[in-house]
Scaffold this active site. Structure first.
Site, PDB file in Angstrom:
ATOM      1  N   THR A  42       0.074   5.257  -8.308  1.00  0.00           N
ATOM      2  CA  THR A  42      -0.814   5.676  -9.399  1.00  0.00           C
ATOM      3  C   THR A  42      -0.102   6.541 -10.422  1.00  0.00           C
ATOM      4  O   THR A  42      -0.392   6.468 -11.624  1.00  0.00           O
ATOM      5  CB  THR A  42      -2.021   6.440  -8.801  1.00  0.00           C
ATOM      6  OG1 THR A  42      -2.759   5.527  -7.998  1.00  0.00           O
ATOM      7  CG2 THR A  42      -2.938   6.999  -9.869  1.00  0.00           C
ATOM      8  N   SER A  92       1.716   1.424  -3.235  1.00  0.00           N
ATOM      9  CA  SER A  92       2.359   1.875  -1.995  1.00  0.00           C
ATOM     10  C   SER A  92       1.929   1.074  -0.778  1.00  0.00           C
ATOM     11  O   SER A  92       2.580   1.114   0.263  1.00  0.00           O
ATOM     12  CB  SER A  92       2.134   3.366  -1.784  1.00  0.00           C
ATOM     13  OG  SER A  92       0.811   3.632  -1.378  1.00  0.00           O
ATOM     14  N   THR A 150      -0.026   7.304  -3.358  1.00  0.00           N
ATOM     15  CA  THR A 150      -0.489   8.251  -2.337  1.00  0.00           C
ATOM     16  C   THR A 150      -1.113   7.560  -1.123  1.00  0.00           C
ATOM     17  O   THR A 150      -1.281   8.187  -0.084  1.00  0.00           O
ATOM     18  CB  THR A 150      -1.542   9.202  -2.934  1.00  0.00           C
ATOM     19  OG1 THR A 150      -2.638   8.416  -3.410  1.00  0.00           O
ATOM     20  CG2 THR A 150      -0.972  10.028  -4.067  1.00  0.00           C
ATOM     21  N   ASP A 151      -1.459   6.269  -1.262  1.00  0.00           N
ATOM     22  CA  ASP A 151      -2.170   5.603  -0.161  1.00  0.00           C
ATOM     23  C   ASP A 151      -1.386   5.627   1.150  1.00  0.00           C
ATOM     24  O   ASP A 151      -1.988   5.651   2.228  1.00  0.00           O
ATOM     25  CB  ASP A 151      -2.474   4.138  -0.532  1.00  0.00           C
ATOM     26  CG  ASP A 151      -3.578   4.024  -1.580  1.00  0.00           C
ATOM     27  OD1 ASP A 151      -4.198   5.059  -1.913  1.00  0.00           O
ATOM     28  OD2 ASP A 151      -3.815   2.907  -2.068  1.00  0.00           O
TER      29      ASP A 151
HETATM   30  N1  ASP Z   1      -4.212   5.003  -5.038  1.00  0.00           N
HETATM   31  C1  ASP Z   1      -2.830   4.916  -4.864  1.00  0.00           C
HETATM   32  C2  ASP Z   1      -2.090   6.117  -5.442  1.00  0.00           C
HETATM   33  O1  ASP Z   1      -2.665   7.177  -5.429  1.00  0.00           O
HETATM   34  C3  ASP Z   1      -2.188   3.621  -5.181  1.00  0.00           C
HETATM   35  C4  ASP Z   1      -0.932   3.511  -4.358  1.00  0.00           C
HETATM   36  O2  ASP Z   1      -0.852   4.087  -3.278  1.00  0.00           O
HETATM   37  O3  ASP Z   1      -0.010   2.828  -4.802  1.00  0.00           O
HETATM   38  O4  ASP Z   1      -0.989   6.057  -5.894  1.00  0.00           O
END
Ligand code: ASP
Length: 342
Positions: free
Chosen positions: A14, A58, A90-91
């Site tokens: 993100t 991710s 963050t995932d």
């Molecule tokens: N929602 C995720 C982020 O916070 C998307 C990811 O993990 O690529 O980055």
């Protein structure tokens, strides 16, 4: 005095995502240099190098990409970097941080950060997180702590960090160990000194498939049996409470443990598995008797990565319980002698 150098690499997530009409939502687009450019004054703190390594959500990172990141980071500290920073989605940070921490043998800090809001959103958190990550990476107090996750001015150890909320900026928590520290006025402040971390031997083969099968109400875990047919080489049971499954699941655990390592971890997300409290069929005492390992403090997602790393290093089956226990149990500290105040 020469300025510290900090190497930053972007992997996607993100923090790097901008809108795409064709995709119907945001997709990874910005690279490390663009992320650095969005943080005013970053270049005045340290000599910053910025490189794109991947441009991925991710969810699509895996052992292959992470081993490439590890090699990149090792190259940077060998070249004199005081610390390294990876930006990613963050995932999966709770898993990637633990994976890298299994192998990170250097005193230099390896920091992972990301963002919950996209760069174009009001109140985008990416620039502040990147700034804090660099401040942590360049500070001597961060040495010897392995892989750290820096988000929302809070520093977490890879061993404990979990994503606790799907969309909130305050999503990362360390339920059992607590956060390692905070970033206060641009400087990391740690609550505890660094502790010794166990390390895994480097992989000597392709990373194996390790299944996580949850214990669920009214379900006997037939998926765990099916996992063997699908080529999974070990199984983590995300068990009820302190390490419990149904009668039927317990019978599967006994049969499976004869063939592959089976680890019982708690699906609750906090707390250790018990080892000598409950004696019913399917309890932790019963499952250990049937040949399963108890993960103790290790979360199912982290237990899965550790089992994979032990198998990838060619650890003989009989050595897996002792090797695994180094991560699941907490070190016992010798009592500190109180010094009288003069
Ligand atoms: N929602 C995720 C982020 O916070 C998307 C990811 O993990 O690529 O980055």
């Amino acid at each position: 005095m020469s300025r510290p150098s900090v190497a930053i690499a972007s992997l996607g997530g993100t923090i790097s995502m901008t809108p795409s009409a064709a995709a119907g939502g945001v997709v990874p687009k910005l690279d490390a240099a663009q992320l650095v450019a969005a943080v005013p004054g970053l270049g005045e703190l340290a000599d910053i190098s910025a490189e794109p390594i991947f441009q991925l959500p991710s969810a699509s990172l895996g052992p292959e990409q992470l081993l490439a990141c590890l090699a990149w980071a090792e190259g940077k500290v060998a070249g004199g970097a005081r610390g390294v920073v990876l930006t990613q989605g963050t995932d999966t940070i709770e898993e990637t941080a633990f994976f890298l921490d299994l192998y990170w043998r250097h005193p230099e800090p390896l920091i992972i950060t990301g963002a919950m809001r996209t760069p174009l959103a009001a109140g985008a958190d990416g620039p502040a997180n990147l700034l804090a990550a660099v401040q942590v990476a360049m500070d001597d107090q961060s040495r010897g702590r392995g892989v750290l996750v820096v988000m929302n001015d809070t520093i977490h150890r890879a061993r404990w960090v979990c994503k606790s909320d799907s969309l909130s900026v305050q999503t990362f928590v360390s339920p059992d160990g607590g956060p390692a520290g905070r970033v206060v006025e641009g400087q990391p402040e740690y609550f505890h000194p660094p502790v010794d971390r166990p390390l895994a031997s480097p992989p000597t083969r392709r990373f194996p498939k390790v299944a996580v099968v949850p214990a669920l109400l009214g379900d006997d875990g037939d998926l765990a049996v099916a996992a063997l047919d699908l080529g999974y080489e070990a199984i983590v049971v995300a068990a009820f409470g302190a390490g419990h499954v149904s009668f039927g699941f317990a019978a599967h655990v006994e049969r499976l443990s004869k063939v592959v390592p089976v680890v019982i971890a708690s699906r609750t997300g906090a707390g250790a598995t018990a080892s000598r409290t409950y004696g019913f069929s399917g309890s932790e005492v019963d499952l250990a008797r049937r040949g399963a390992l108890l993960s103790k403090w290790l979360h199912p997602l982290k237990a899965r990565l550790l089992l994979g790393a032990l198998l990838a290093a060619g650890t003989p089956r009989e050595q897996i319980p002792d090797a695994f226990a180094k991560w699941g149990t907490l070190p016992r500290h010798s009592p500190i002698q109180q010094q009288p105040v003069p």
